[in-house]
Structures are given as structure tokens and as C-alpha cells.
Write an enzyme that holds these catalytic residues in place. Structure first.
Site, PDB file in Angstrom:
ATOM      1  N   SER A 106       0.825  -1.206   0.000  1.00  0.00           N
ATOM      2  CA  SER A 106       0.000   0.000   0.000  1.00  0.00           C
ATOM      3  C   SER A 106       0.862   1.260   0.000  1.00  0.00           C
ATOM      4  O   SER A 106       1.840   1.348   0.751  1.00  0.00           O
ATOM      5  CB  SER A 106      -0.873  -0.034   1.257  1.00  0.00           C
ATOM      6  N   SER A 109      -1.696  -3.784  -0.337  1.00  0.00           N
ATOM      7  CA  SER A 109      -2.713  -2.893  -0.884  1.00  0.00           C
ATOM      8  C   SER A 109      -4.023  -3.075  -0.130  1.00  0.00           C
ATOM      9  O   SER A 109      -4.406  -4.200   0.211  1.00  0.00           O
ATOM     10  CB  SER A 109      -2.932  -3.226  -2.366  1.00  0.00           C
ATOM     11  N   SER A 110      -4.733  -1.981   0.093  1.00  0.00           N
ATOM     12  CA  SER A 110      -6.014  -2.096   0.806  1.00  0.00           C
ATOM     13  C   SER A 110      -7.028  -2.909   0.006  1.00  0.00           C
ATOM     14  O   SER A 110      -8.021  -3.384   0.556  1.00  0.00           O
ATOM     15  CB  SER A 110      -6.565  -0.703   1.135  1.00  0.00           C
ATOM     16  N   ASP A 140     -12.983  -9.311 -29.474  1.00  0.00           N
ATOM     17  CA  ASP A 140     -11.705 -10.028 -29.390  1.00  0.00           C
ATOM     18  C   ASP A 140     -11.366 -10.399 -27.945  1.00  0.00           C
ATOM     19  O   ASP A 140     -10.613 -11.334 -27.707  1.00  0.00           O
ATOM     20  CB  ASP A 140     -10.570  -9.154 -29.931  1.00  0.00           C
ATOM     21  N   HIS A 191     -16.896   2.959  -8.887  1.00  0.00           N
ATOM     22  CA  HIS A 191     -15.536   2.763  -8.415  1.00  0.00           C
ATOM     23  C   HIS A 191     -14.514   2.592  -9.545  1.00  0.00           C
ATOM     24  O   HIS A 191     -13.831   3.547  -9.903  1.00  0.00           O
ATOM     25  CB  HIS A 191     -15.536   1.565  -7.446  1.00  0.00           C
TER      26      HIS A 191
HETATM   27 ZN   LIG Z   1      -9.959   1.277  -6.478  1.00  0.00          ZN
END
Ligand SMILES: [Zn+2]
Length: 235
Positions: free
Chosen positions: A46, A75-76, A121, A170
Site C-alpha cells: 500500500s 494494498s487495501s 476479441d 468505483h
Molecule cells: Zn480502487
């Protein structure tokens, strides 16, 4: 932790490559790589600048969420990656970004319709959109529940044929058999999103690609009848 050197290196290389793809602003993106036999994945730590990442900085997490090795916090988004690895067998790498055109669809709460051969594709149908998280889900386990809503959306979809999801409000999660392939698909997704946006601006009611043309393009790159490119690179 010597035996996880390969996934640490693959993960580090892909994370370091992220800023050059144009998919990432600031630090809004991360890549993970799974050792399926061991049930352990490597993920970006993170808040570390991409250019400074070294293989030894990658955090190793098992599929129960326990940190196996690493000096830094993962990473969170690690719980989202973990839930996708558990649910989607055959997936070895996951890329998460907030790439802008794809996010435009996620924020507009629209899936990306399959409008042409570039899309066909890579994806056997529209790029799906997750449902909104409930306030209780956000409060309980936000990143884990983000993984759960992706899995829920794929209840009737094959994640190997549709290797990405738009997470509502998001960003995108994209996956593949290797970090290189997942990164390629993440770049293709962003290009497809931009093309779709322009198409819908020019013609809001643009119809999807005809089924025969879609199937031709998807099947020449995927599955038993594939003949495009090299076999090792196919998902
Ligand atoms: Zn994100």
C-alpha cells in the site's frame, strides 16, 4: 520465502509497468499474482510509488487473508483480490485500476455494450457492472464485499470468457492467466470503453455487434477453435 520469488518478480514487474500504460492516476491501481498450488498471492504494498517497487516489497497473502511474508502492508484492495482468486479458478493475476473511460461507465452505472470487433476479441459479451453495495456491506467489510458483488455478478458468467468487471461508482477489476495478459486486457478494456463512449455519443441507440461477427472474433482468439496469435497467450 525463496519459493515465491517468481510471483514476486512477476507482480513487481507488472505493478512497475502500470504508470506507463496510462491506466493509472496517482496510485489508483494494483496488480496481484497467484501461486495456485501454494494458495498464496503476491500483491503491491500500500502507498508505495510504482517506480520504487522491488520484488522483495511485494506482500505475500494466503487465500484466507493471512499475511505470509512482507515487511509492508498489502494494498487495501487485497481482500477483493483474495475473493476473486478463491472464486475464479484458472485466474492467475488480477489488475485493478480506475482507468478513466471504463470508470465513466462504472459511474454512469452502465455496462459496456459489445459494439464492435475490438470488444469481441476480448470479451464474450458486455463488460458487466456490479450492483451497488448496501450501507451494511460497506460498513462490514468494504473491500471483501466488493469482491463478493463481483462474484455474485458472475453467477451465470464464465470469468475466463468475460475477464473483467466494472465495479459501480468505483473502477475495474481485470484478470488473466498471467500478469502480462491481465495488463493487456486492462489496456484493451480502457480502449474499448473509449470507443464505446464515442460510439454512443455519435449514435446513442447504436446496436450491439451482430452475433455471427462477435462469435467469429471471440472464437478465433479463445477456446478449442482458436487460431489467432500464440496458444500460450490465450485466456
Ligand atoms: Zn480502487
Amino acid at each position: 520465502m525463496k519459493k515465491f520469488t517468481a510471483i514476486r518478480e512477476e507482480c513487481c514487474e507488472a505493478n512497475r509497468a502500470l504508470p506507463n500504460t496510462g491506466l493509472v492516476d496517482l496510485t489508483f491501481g494494483n496488480v496481484s499474482v497467484l501461486d495456485a498450488a501454494a494458495g498464496v498471492f503476491a500483491i503491491k504494498p500500500s502507498g508505495v510509488a510504482y517506480a520504487k517497487l522491488k520484488p522483495a516489497d511485494m506482500v505475500l497473502v494466503d487465500l484466507d487473508g493471512k499475511i505470509v511474508a512482507g515487511q509492508l502492508r498489502p494494498s487495501s484492495d487485497a481482500p477483493t483480490h483474495r475473493i476473486l482468486f478463491r472464486a475464479f479458478s484458472g485466474v492467475r493475476s488480477i489488475v485493478h485500476t480506475h482507468s478513466r473511460h471504463a470508470v465513466a461507465f462504472a459511474q454512469a452505472a452502465r455496462e459496456i455494450p459489445n459494439l464492435g470487433t475490438t470488444h469481441a476479441d476480448y470479451f464474450d459479451g458486455p463488460v458487466p457492472l456490479t450492483r451497488a453495495l448496501t450501507p451494511a456491506e460497506i460498513a462490514r467489510d468494504y473491500e471483501g464485499e466488493t469482491g463478493n458483488v463481483i462474484v455474485e455478478r458472475f453467477r451465470n458468467l464464465n470469468p475466463l470468457d468475460v475477464p473483467a468487471a466494472l465495479v459501480r461508482h468505483h473502477g475495474v477489476f481485470v484478470w488473466g492467466i498471467s500478469a502480462a495478459k491481465a495488463l493487456e486486457t486492462a489496456q484493451a478494456l480502457e480502449a474499448i470503453a473509449q470507443m464505446a463512449l464515442w460510439t454512443l455519443q455519435l449514435r446513442p441507440a447504436a446496436p450491439p455487434i451482430p452475433t455471427a461477427l462477435h462469435k467469429k472474433h471471440f472464437r478465433r482468439k479463445h477456446g478449442p477453435a482458436a487460431y489467432y496469435g500464440q496458444k500460450a497467450n490465450r485466456l
